[in-house]
Design a protein around this motif. Structure first.
Motif, PDB file in Angstrom:
ATOM      1  N   GLY A 128       0.828  -1.301  -0.085  1.00  0.00           N
ATOM      2  CA  GLY A 128       0.183  -0.080  -0.213  1.00  0.00           C
ATOM      3  C   GLY A 128       0.797   1.127  -0.211  1.00  0.00           C
ATOM      4  N   GLU A 129       0.172   2.322  -0.057  1.00  0.00           N
ATOM      5  CA  GLU A 129       0.811   3.751   0.228  1.00  0.00           C
ATOM      6  C   GLU A 129       0.192   4.418   1.387  1.00  0.00           C
ATOM      7  OE1 GLU A 129       1.649   5.000  -4.242  1.00  0.00           O
ATOM      8  OE2 GLU A 129      -0.695   5.087  -3.768  1.00  0.00           O
ATOM      9  N   PHE A 130       1.384   5.133   2.045  1.00  0.00           N
ATOM     10  CA  PHE A 130       0.859   5.730   3.147  1.00  0.00           C
ATOM     11  C   PHE A 130       1.624   7.134   3.535  1.00  0.00           C
ATOM     12  CE2 PHE A 130       1.395   1.182   3.584  1.00  0.00           C
ATOM     13  CZ  PHE A 130      -0.178   0.891   4.049  1.00  0.00           C
ATOM     14  N   CYS A 131       1.029   7.950   4.185  1.00  0.00           N
ATOM     15  CA  CYS A 131       1.750   9.189   4.652  1.00  0.00           C
ATOM     16  C   CYS A 131       1.966   9.035   6.027  1.00  0.00           C
ATOM     17  CB  CYS A 131       0.629  10.337   4.246  1.00  0.00           C
ATOM     18  SG  CYS A 131       0.550  10.761   2.592  1.00  0.00           S
ATOM     19  N   MET A 132       3.349   9.493   6.574  1.00  0.00           N
ATOM     20  CA  MET A 132       3.838   9.559   7.940  1.00  0.00           C
ATOM     21  C   MET A 132       4.286  11.039   8.072  1.00  0.00           C
ATOM     22  SD  MET A 132       6.068   7.464   9.945  1.00  0.00           S
ATOM     23  CE  MET A 132       7.722   7.561   9.027  1.00  0.00           C
ATOM     24  N   ALA A 133       3.959  11.554   9.213  1.00  0.00           N
ATOM     25  CA  ALA A 133       4.416  12.913   9.601  1.00  0.00           C
ATOM     26  C   ALA A 133       5.065  12.649  11.225  1.00  0.00           C
ATOM     27  CB  ALA A 133       3.353  13.819   9.789  1.00  0.00           C
ATOM     28  N   TYR A 134       6.049  13.313  11.491  1.00  0.00           N
ATOM     29  CA  TYR A 134       6.590  12.905  12.797  1.00  0.00           C
ATOM     30  C   TYR A 134       7.192  14.149  13.354  1.00  0.00           C
ATOM     31  CZ  TYR A 134      11.077  11.485  10.557  1.00  0.00           C
ATOM     32  OH  TYR A 134      12.106  11.534   9.965  1.00  0.00           O
ATOM     33  N   ILE A 135       7.391  14.212  14.554  1.00  0.00           N
ATOM     34  CA  ILE A 135       8.350  15.047  15.325  1.00  0.00           C
ATOM     35  C   ILE A 135       9.378  14.528  16.076  1.00  0.00           C
ATOM     36  CG2 ILE A 135       8.300  17.402  16.850  1.00  0.00           C
ATOM     37  CD1 ILE A 135       5.755  18.113  16.017  1.00  0.00           C
ATOM     38  N   TYR A 136      10.598  14.574  16.014  1.00  0.00           N
ATOM     39  CA  TYR A 136      11.752  14.531  16.980  1.00  0.00           C
ATOM     40  C   TYR A 136      12.151  15.627  17.762  1.00  0.00           C
ATOM     41  CZ  TYR A 136      15.558  11.698  18.668  1.00  0.00           C
ATOM     42  OH  TYR A 136      16.399  10.967  19.506  1.00  0.00           O
ATOM     43  N   GLN A 137      12.291  15.242  18.835  1.00  0.00           N
ATOM     44  CA  GLN A 137      12.812  16.402  19.655  1.00  0.00           C
ATOM     45  C   GLN A 137      14.159  15.948  20.164  1.00  0.00           C
ATOM     46  OE1 GLN A 137      10.245  18.806  22.514  1.00  0.00           O
ATOM     47  NE2 GLN A 137      11.329  17.571  24.091  1.00  0.00           N
ATOM     48  N   ALA A 138      15.095  16.907  20.280  1.00  0.00           N
ATOM     49  CA  ALA A 138      16.515  16.747  20.967  1.00  0.00           C
ATOM     50  C   ALA A 138      16.793  17.984  21.716  1.00  0.00           C
ATOM     51  CB  ALA A 138      17.260  16.628  19.700  1.00  0.00           C
TER      52      ALA A 138
END
Length: 192
Positions: free
Chosen positions: A112-122
């Motif tokens: 399938g086809e997907f969208c992913m968004a993320y936030i990584y904090q450092a």
């Protein structure tokens, strides 16, 4: 006296140069590639504990729906990645001194086809370092006004895997201040 002035000058220049060379910004894309690969590996493992380890420790301990969100991610994401496209990315420093990397990907797997968004904090407290947000939907659903995977005020995990998840997620987004009516009007304006 001249030696002291020269020493002070060297120290000041060193401090300035170190500040300009912030590794998180300078190597932002390298770090983002690592975060993305870690997320895909955890999802493709199919194990909730592998996905949970990605998140900052304080979220693991205090989020009221992280486990539910992780179940949604694992239910939605199927197959092995074949290709991906980074659709947007931003690196910023927060007022509290932490740094964030936000990225939005379109992913094609063999199922399938997907969208992913993320936030990584450092930066800062180790307990607050890690993923703060991972949202996901099917690529086809990303064009619907009532599907939003990138609302940064929603910390934790969520994926629009079915109608029950959509209802739960959108209720939570509204509680966090997301305005679906405003987005709907914007979509209608674009369609005209």
């Amino acid at each position: 006296m001249k030696n002291n002035i020269g020493l002070i000058f060297i120290i000041i220049c060193g401090v300035i140069l170190m500040g300009c060379g912030d590794d998180f910004y300078r190597n932002s894309e390298k770090y983002d590639k690592t975060y993305f690969n870690d997320a895909i590996a955890a999802l493709e493992s199919g194990k909730a504990e592998n996905v949970k380890k990605l998140f900052a420790e304080d979220l693991q301990e205090n989020s009221d729906d992280l486990d539910t969100g992780i179940e949604e991610l694992l239910k939605l994401y199927q197959g092995k990645m074949v290709s991906y496209n980074e659709s947007g990315s931003e690196t910023k420093e927060l007022a509290n001194g932490y740094k964030e990397k936000y990225t939005y990907y379109e992913i094609t797997t063999d199922k399938g086809e997907f969208c992913m968004a993320y936030i990584y904090q450092a930066g800062g407290d180790d307990k607050k370092t890690g993923f703060r947000h991972i949202g996901m939907c099917r690529l086809d659903d990303s064009y619907d006004y009532d599907v939003n995977i990138s609302y940064e005020k929603y910390e934790g995990a969520y994926a629009y895997c079915d109608d029950a998840a959509k209802e739960r997620i959108n209720k939570k987004l509204k509680e966090k201040g997301f305005d679906f009516e405003k987005i709907k009007k914007a979509y209608e304006t674009v369609k005209e």
